[in-house]
Design an enzyme around this catalytic site. Structure first.
Site, short mmCIF file in Angstrom:
data_model
loop_
_atom_site.label_atom_id
_atom_site.label_comp_id
_atom_site.label_asym_id
_atom_site.label_seq_id
_atom_site.Cartn_x
_atom_site.Cartn_y
_atom_site.Cartn_z
N SER A 20 0.82 -1.21 0.00
CA SER A 20 0.00 0.00 0.00
C SER A 20 0.86 1.26 0.00
O SER A 20 1.81 1.39 0.77
CB SER A 20 -0.92 0.01 1.22
OG SER A 20 -1.65 1.23 1.27
N ARG A 21 0.46 2.23 -0.84
CA ARG A 21 1.12 3.53 -0.89
C ARG A 21 0.39 4.57 -0.03
O ARG A 21 0.80 5.73 0.03
CB ARG A 21 1.18 4.02 -2.34
CG ARG A 21 1.81 3.04 -3.32
CD ARG A 21 3.32 2.97 -3.16
NE ARG A 21 3.94 4.21 -3.59
CZ ARG A 21 4.25 4.49 -4.87
NH1 ARG A 21 3.99 3.62 -5.83
NH2 ARG A 21 4.84 5.62 -5.17
N SER A 22 -0.69 4.15 0.60
CA SER A 22 -1.51 5.10 1.36
C SER A 22 -0.76 5.81 2.48
O SER A 22 -0.96 7.02 2.67
CB SER A 22 -2.74 4.39 1.93
OG SER A 22 -3.62 4.00 0.89
N THR A 66 -8.83 -1.74 2.44
CA THR A 66 -8.63 -2.33 1.14
C THR A 66 -9.06 -3.79 1.22
O THR A 66 -9.63 -4.23 2.23
CB THR A 66 -7.16 -2.15 0.68
OG1 THR A 66 -7.04 -2.63 -0.66
CG2 THR A 66 -6.19 -2.88 1.59
N LYS A 70 -13.62 -4.43 2.50
CA LYS A 70 -14.60 -3.41 2.13
C LYS A 70 -16.03 -3.84 2.44
O LYS A 70 -16.85 -3.02 2.86
CB LYS A 70 -14.44 -3.04 0.66
CG LYS A 70 -13.10 -2.38 0.35
CD LYS A 70 -12.96 -2.06 -1.12
CE LYS A 70 -11.59 -1.45 -1.41
NZ LYS A 70 -11.41 -1.10 -2.84
N ASP A 105 -13.78 5.21 -3.60
CA ASP A 105 -13.24 4.63 -4.84
C ASP A 105 -14.00 5.14 -6.07
O ASP A 105 -13.41 5.37 -7.12
CB ASP A 105 -13.32 3.10 -4.80
CG ASP A 105 -12.27 2.48 -3.90
OD1 ASP A 105 -11.23 3.12 -3.66
OD2 ASP A 105 -12.49 1.35 -3.43
N GLY A 128 -13.59 -8.25 -14.39
CA GLY A 128 -13.70 -8.61 -12.98
C GLY A 128 -15.07 -8.27 -12.44
O GLY A 128 -15.80 -7.45 -13.03
N ALA A 129 -15.44 -8.91 -11.31
CA ALA A 129 -16.80 -8.73 -10.79
C ALA A 129 -16.81 -8.58 -9.27
O ALA A 129 -17.82 -8.89 -8.63
CB ALA A 129 -17.67 -9.91 -11.20
N GLY A 130 -15.73 -8.07 -8.67
CA GLY A 130 -15.65 -7.91 -7.23
C GLY A 130 -16.04 -6.53 -6.76
O GLY A 130 -16.74 -5.78 -7.46
#
Length: 274
Positions: A20-22, A66, A70, A105, A128-130
């Site tokens: 993570s860059r957060s 993350t 979520k 997001d 994708g479907a998440g």
């Protein structure tokens, strides 16, 4: 409970979390804002989330979440903003006796696409479907998309996206990667970092997919970005930046859209960390 002024601890939680860059983004912003806030990171799995939040003391102001947290954060929040309600995903918790959940997001994707000159969408494709796909779908709806094809290894997982589309007036068409058909102005990839599609599938997607917006950013370029041919490619770093700006607005004054003091300087400092 302590006064909110004394709540100075924040962190990003997830599993994995080392990439993570957060922490760097938030530290840069708080430096410009002159806030003596601490922002760290912690590896937490979904099964441990609720107990870990309950164990926090009153020095904690908020959390960035993350994968895979979520959905857990959505269930934990006492209240949720409109984007969180639509997507069933919370990536920001403002902590108090009644924790508030937000999904930044969606706005992060909209702002990142705006940086790339994309402010209106006709047709689009999501890979994708998440949880990130749900945010991408709402962002595309906000940008005017009326039809979105969702390509996934298991198309049945897109049933929730179909329901979101119905609420927003967007036709969502689930497909397997092999069944993808028709051109799109924009492809939004929400696949896990490091996912490599078969070369023939990646080539077909590139030929029909227009600009690629890949939510992945570590490592970069992603496997899909390297296969995207001559079409433009936008990395997920812009989404990371802009969703973080919205988180900081929430942590500062509880609102994801009200600008920060000297926000341009804050943005510049945050960009310099990327």
């Amino acid at each position: 409970m302590t006064d909110s002024v004394n709540r100075r601890r924040l962190a990003v939680w997830g599993d994995p979390i080392g990439h993570s860059r957060s922490p760097e983004l938030h530290a840069a912003a708080y430096g410009v804002l002159g806030l003596d806030w601490e922002y760290g990171r912690r590896q937490i799995g979904a099964e441990s989330f609720a107990d870990a939040v309950e164990a926090l003391d009153d020095s904690w102001r908020g959390l960035s979440l993350t994968m895979p947290l979520k959905e857990e954060a959505y269930r934990y929040a006492a209240s949720r903003d409109a984007h969180a309600e639509l997507t069933g995903a919370v990536n920001t918790l403002l902590l108090s006796e009644t924790p508030a959940g937000f999904n930044t997001d969606v706005g992060g994707i909209v702002d990142a696409l705006g940086d790339a000159g994309i402010r209106e969408i006709g047709t689009a494709r999501i890979l994708g479907a998440g949880a990130t796909a749900a945010s991408a779908l709402v962002a595309l709806a906000d940008l005017g998309a009326t039809r979105v094809e969702v390509a996934a290894r298991r198309p049945e997982r897109a049933a929730g996206l179909v329901r979101i589309g119905e609420r927003r007036g967007v036709v969502v068409a689930p497909r397997s990667f092999e069944e993808v058909d028709g051109d799109a102005d924009l492809t939004v990839a929400t696949l896990p970092s490091g996912t490599a599609l078969p070369p023939d599938v990646a080539s077909r997607l590139s030929d029909m997919g227009g600009t690629l917006f890949d939510a992945a950013y570590a490592p970069w370029p992603s496997a899909l970005a390297t296969e995207w041919g001559d079409q433009p490619v936008v990395s997920g770093l812009g989404m990371l930046l802009h969703q973080a700006v919205r988180q900081i607005r929430i942590f500062l004054h509880g609102d994801p859209v009200s600008p920060l003091p000297d926000e341009e300087a804050v943005l510049a400092a945050m960009r310099a960390t990327l």
